[in-house]
Scaffold this motif. Structure first.
Motif, PDB file in Angstrom:
ATOM      1  N   LYS A   3     -36.726  51.286  23.640  1.00  0.00           N
ATOM      2  CA  LYS A   3     -37.392  51.208  22.687  1.00  0.00           C
ATOM      3  C   LYS A   3     -36.580  51.020  21.441  1.00  0.00           C
ATOM      4  CE  LYS A   3     -39.620  55.296  21.076  1.00  0.00           C
ATOM      5  NZ  LYS A   3     -39.965  56.922  20.396  1.00  0.00           N
ATOM      6  N   LEU A   4     -35.244  51.392  21.393  1.00  0.00           N
ATOM      7  CA  LEU A   4     -34.448  50.801  19.927  1.00  0.00           C
ATOM      8  C   LEU A   4     -34.998  49.036  19.890  1.00  0.00           C
ATOM      9  CD1 LEU A   4     -32.261  51.211  18.377  1.00  0.00           C
ATOM     10  CD2 LEU A   4     -30.708  49.659  20.148  1.00  0.00           C
ATOM     11  N   PHE A   5     -35.363  48.502  21.327  1.00  0.00           N
ATOM     12  CA  PHE A   5     -36.603  46.860  20.294  1.00  0.00           C
ATOM     13  C   PHE A   5     -37.435  46.506  20.708  1.00  0.00           C
ATOM     14  CE2 PHE A   5     -31.983  46.480  20.944  1.00  0.00           C
ATOM     15  CZ  PHE A   5     -30.923  45.517  20.580  1.00  0.00           C
ATOM     16  N   SER A 287     -22.669  52.082  18.854  1.00  0.00           N
ATOM     17  CA  SER A 287     -23.005  51.549  20.209  1.00  0.00           C
ATOM     18  C   SER A 287     -24.749  51.590  20.898  1.00  0.00           C
ATOM     19  CB  SER A 287     -22.246  52.470  21.559  1.00  0.00           C
ATOM     20  OG  SER A 287     -23.482  53.418  22.241  1.00  0.00           O
ATOM     21  N   GLY A 288     -24.905  50.616  21.330  1.00  0.00           N
ATOM     22  CA  GLY A 288     -26.491  50.535  21.753  1.00  0.00           C
ATOM     23  C   GLY A 288     -27.269  51.694  22.672  1.00  0.00           C
ATOM     24  N   LEU A 289     -25.718  51.927  23.161  1.00  0.00           N
ATOM     25  CA  LEU A 289     -26.123  53.325  24.185  1.00  0.00           C
ATOM     26  C   LEU A 289     -26.940  54.726  23.503  1.00  0.00           C
ATOM     27  CD1 LEU A 289     -24.159  52.867  27.214  1.00  0.00           C
ATOM     28  CD2 LEU A 289     -26.123  52.439  27.592  1.00  0.00           C
ATOM     29  N   GLN A 290     -25.777  54.847  22.231  1.00  0.00           N
ATOM     30  CA  GLN A 290     -26.150  55.280  21.493  1.00  0.00           C
ATOM     31  C   GLN A 290     -27.459  55.337  20.659  1.00  0.00           C
ATOM     32  OE1 GLN A 290     -23.536  55.690  18.312  1.00  0.00           O
ATOM     33  NE2 GLN A 290     -23.604  58.221  17.539  1.00  0.00           N
ATOM     34  N   ALA A 291     -27.548  54.241  20.068  1.00  0.00           N
ATOM     35  CA  ALA A 291     -28.493  54.330  18.984  1.00  0.00           C
ATOM     36  C   ALA A 291     -29.952  54.447  20.116  1.00  0.00           C
ATOM     37  CB  ALA A 291     -28.702  52.844  18.338  1.00  0.00           C
ATOM     38  N   GLU A 292     -30.162  54.267  21.382  1.00  0.00           N
ATOM     39  CA  GLU A 292     -31.225  53.973  22.247  1.00  0.00           C
ATOM     40  C   GLU A 292     -31.391  55.208  22.702  1.00  0.00           C
ATOM     41  OE1 GLU A 292     -34.424  53.477  25.087  1.00  0.00           O
ATOM     42  OE2 GLU A 292     -33.501  51.864  23.268  1.00  0.00           O
ATOM     43  N   GLU A 293     -30.936  56.104  23.162  1.00  0.00           N
ATOM     44  CA  GLU A 293     -30.968  57.925  22.963  1.00  0.00           C
ATOM     45  C   GLU A 293     -31.200  58.146  21.837  1.00  0.00           C
ATOM     46  OE1 GLU A 293     -30.068  62.256  23.245  1.00  0.00           O
ATOM     47  OE2 GLU A 293     -29.071  60.375  21.325  1.00  0.00           O
ATOM     48  N   ILE A 294     -30.964  57.882  20.853  1.00  0.00           N
ATOM     49  CA  ILE A 294     -31.796  58.679  20.003  1.00  0.00           C
ATOM     50  C   ILE A 294     -33.204  58.347  19.716  1.00  0.00           C
ATOM     51  CG2 ILE A 294     -31.447  58.583  16.758  1.00  0.00           C
ATOM     52  CD1 ILE A 294     -28.711  57.826  16.907  1.00  0.00           C
ATOM     53  N   VAL A 295     -33.412  57.054  19.715  1.00  0.00           N
ATOM     54  CA  VAL A 295     -34.884  56.738  19.604  1.00  0.00           C
ATOM     55  C   VAL A 295     -35.524  57.264  20.423  1.00  0.00           C
ATOM     56  CG1 VAL A 295     -34.399  55.548  18.049  1.00  0.00           C
ATOM     57  CG2 VAL A 295     -33.679  54.230  19.827  1.00  0.00           C
ATOM     58  N   ALA A 320     -27.811  44.435  22.302  1.00  0.00           N
ATOM     59  CA  ALA A 320     -28.779  44.625  23.499  1.00  0.00           C
ATOM     60  C   ALA A 320     -28.363  44.256  24.235  1.00  0.00           C
ATOM     61  CB  ALA A 320     -29.732  42.686  22.922  1.00  0.00           C
ATOM     62  N   ASP A 321     -26.925  43.282  24.607  1.00  0.00           N
ATOM     63  CA  ASP A 321     -26.376  43.298  26.077  1.00  0.00           C
ATOM     64  C   ASP A 321     -25.937  44.770  26.500  1.00  0.00           C
ATOM     65  OD1 ASP A 321     -26.163  40.530  25.267  1.00  0.00           O
ATOM     66  OD2 ASP A 321     -24.713  40.072  24.248  1.00  0.00           O
ATOM     67  N   GLU A 322     -25.880  45.412  26.045  1.00  0.00           N
ATOM     68  CA  GLU A 322     -24.920  46.889  26.664  1.00  0.00           C
ATOM     69  C   GLU A 322     -26.044  47.136  26.776  1.00  0.00           C
ATOM     70  OE1 GLU A 322     -23.773  49.711  23.854  1.00  0.00           O
ATOM     71  OE2 GLU A 322     -22.297  48.782  22.593  1.00  0.00           O
TER      72      GLU A 322
END
Length: 338
Positions: A3-5, A287-295, A320-322
């Motif tokens: 979802k982040l991307f 981190s990407g994982l943290q940002a993805e969890e939020i959205v 993205a790599d994460e």
């Protein structure tokens, strides 16, 4: 796709991902004239090369007396437009949207000139006592935000953010800690909101793109705005036409805040749910994982990245790599990811 991307629409402007570069002051106008410098070009354009969905400028002053420092960017006269347009042209060239944060520092301005605020209360003993704004001063500031929006349009920005956080002028009107007025701009929450409402209305009169607002959702003082009052402001902002609320905190009065990863997200999540408006989360998202969890969990619609993007202009690729998302590195730098 994570979802982040995924893309997101904000009042007709589509961002290619949910990652925004948070506004951060650079204090780099060497001539103290508020104009874009080569540093600003390099700083902002490199984040667009790095594939940030929305590149936000630092606080950009709508009046010279509204600068935080003499080295701040400005948009208080037409001479600023050319440099800003050169910047947005390059941000667009690399596929990012360009946003400008319109700001006025109020009593937190550290300038040689007089400074202004809703009430004559200095931020601390190390700051000047501001001049209490009269009705004429208030109208002039509102007009300055409107004129700045017209210039932002001429400079080809995609989005405007009104800075109503961190204890700067609009936040000073919103907060009972800093607004001791007895006229129609002080007292009740409705009256304290009036200044921001009139600014939004004035800006919307000349600006047909997305308008967002940054607020301090927690003032960390029992005598400051309550959560109920913050939610009232959020609902009013939505009614006035804000497309998203960028949820930060603090800065109204001198106080040390213990920060930790995601420390401001809960209030952002509450505003999104109760006021039913899109929100942006900011505050030690690293981190990407943290940002993805939020959205992914609908805690916010955008993540505003600050310090992590200062450290790494290509943080988006790292995120993205994460997440295992295939994002091409800029062709010039592909060897760095082999």
């Amino acid at each position: 796709m994570t979802k982040l991307f995924s893309p997101i629409d904000l009042d007709g402007i589509t961002l290619k991902n949910r990652i925004a570069m948070s506004s951060m002051c650079m204090y780099s106008c060497s001539e103290q004239d508020g104009k874009i410098t080569p540093f600003h070009q390099t700083h902002y354009i490199s984040r667009a090369v790095g594939q940030v969905g929305l590149v936000m400028t630092e606080a950009t002053a709508v009046q010279p007396e509204g600068r935080i420092s003499h080295e701040d960017l400005g948009i208080w006269n037409d001479d600023h437009v050319e440099g800003l347009k050169q910047l947005t042209d390059q941000i667009h060239h690399y596929g990012s949207a360009a946003g400008i944060q319109l700001a006025h520092a109020g009593r937190k301005a550290e300038l040689d000139s007089s400074i202004f605020a809703p009430s004559p209360l200095p931020f601390s003993e190390n700051y000047k006592t501001p001049v209490e704004m009269n009705q004429k001063d208030i109208k002039e500031s509102i007009s300055a935000f409107k004129a700045a929006a017209e210039r932002a349009k001429a400079a080809n920005f995609d989005l405007i953010e009104i800075h109503a956080a961190h204890g700067y002028l609009i936040n000073q009107f919103l907060s009972p800690l800093t607004n001791h007025r007895t006229d129609e701009y002080g007292g009740t929450a409705e009256n304290r909101y009036r200044f921001l409402s009139e600014i939004i209305t004035a800006v919307k009169g000349v600006w047909n793109g997305p308008l967002i607002v940054r607020i301090s959702a927690d003032e960390y003082d029992e005598h400051g705005n309550s959560q109920e009052e913050i939610l009232y402001f959020a609902e009013r902002m939505k009614r006035d036409g804000a497309a998203l609320i960028d949820c930060s905190s603090g800065g109204v009065v001198p106080i040390s805040v213990k920060s930790y990863p995601g420390y401001q997200i809960k209030r952002c999540e509450t505003i999104r749910k109760i006021a039913n408006i899109k929100t942006g989360a900011v505050g030690l998202i690293t981190s990407g994982l943290q940002a993805e969890e939020i959205v992914q969990n609908d805690r916010a619609d955008l993540v505003f990245i600050g310090r992590a993007l200062l450290r790494n202009p290509y943080w988006v690729k790292q995120a993205a790599d994460e997440l295992g998302y295939q994002l091409e590195a800029p062709k010039q730098y592909k060897r760095g990811w082999r």
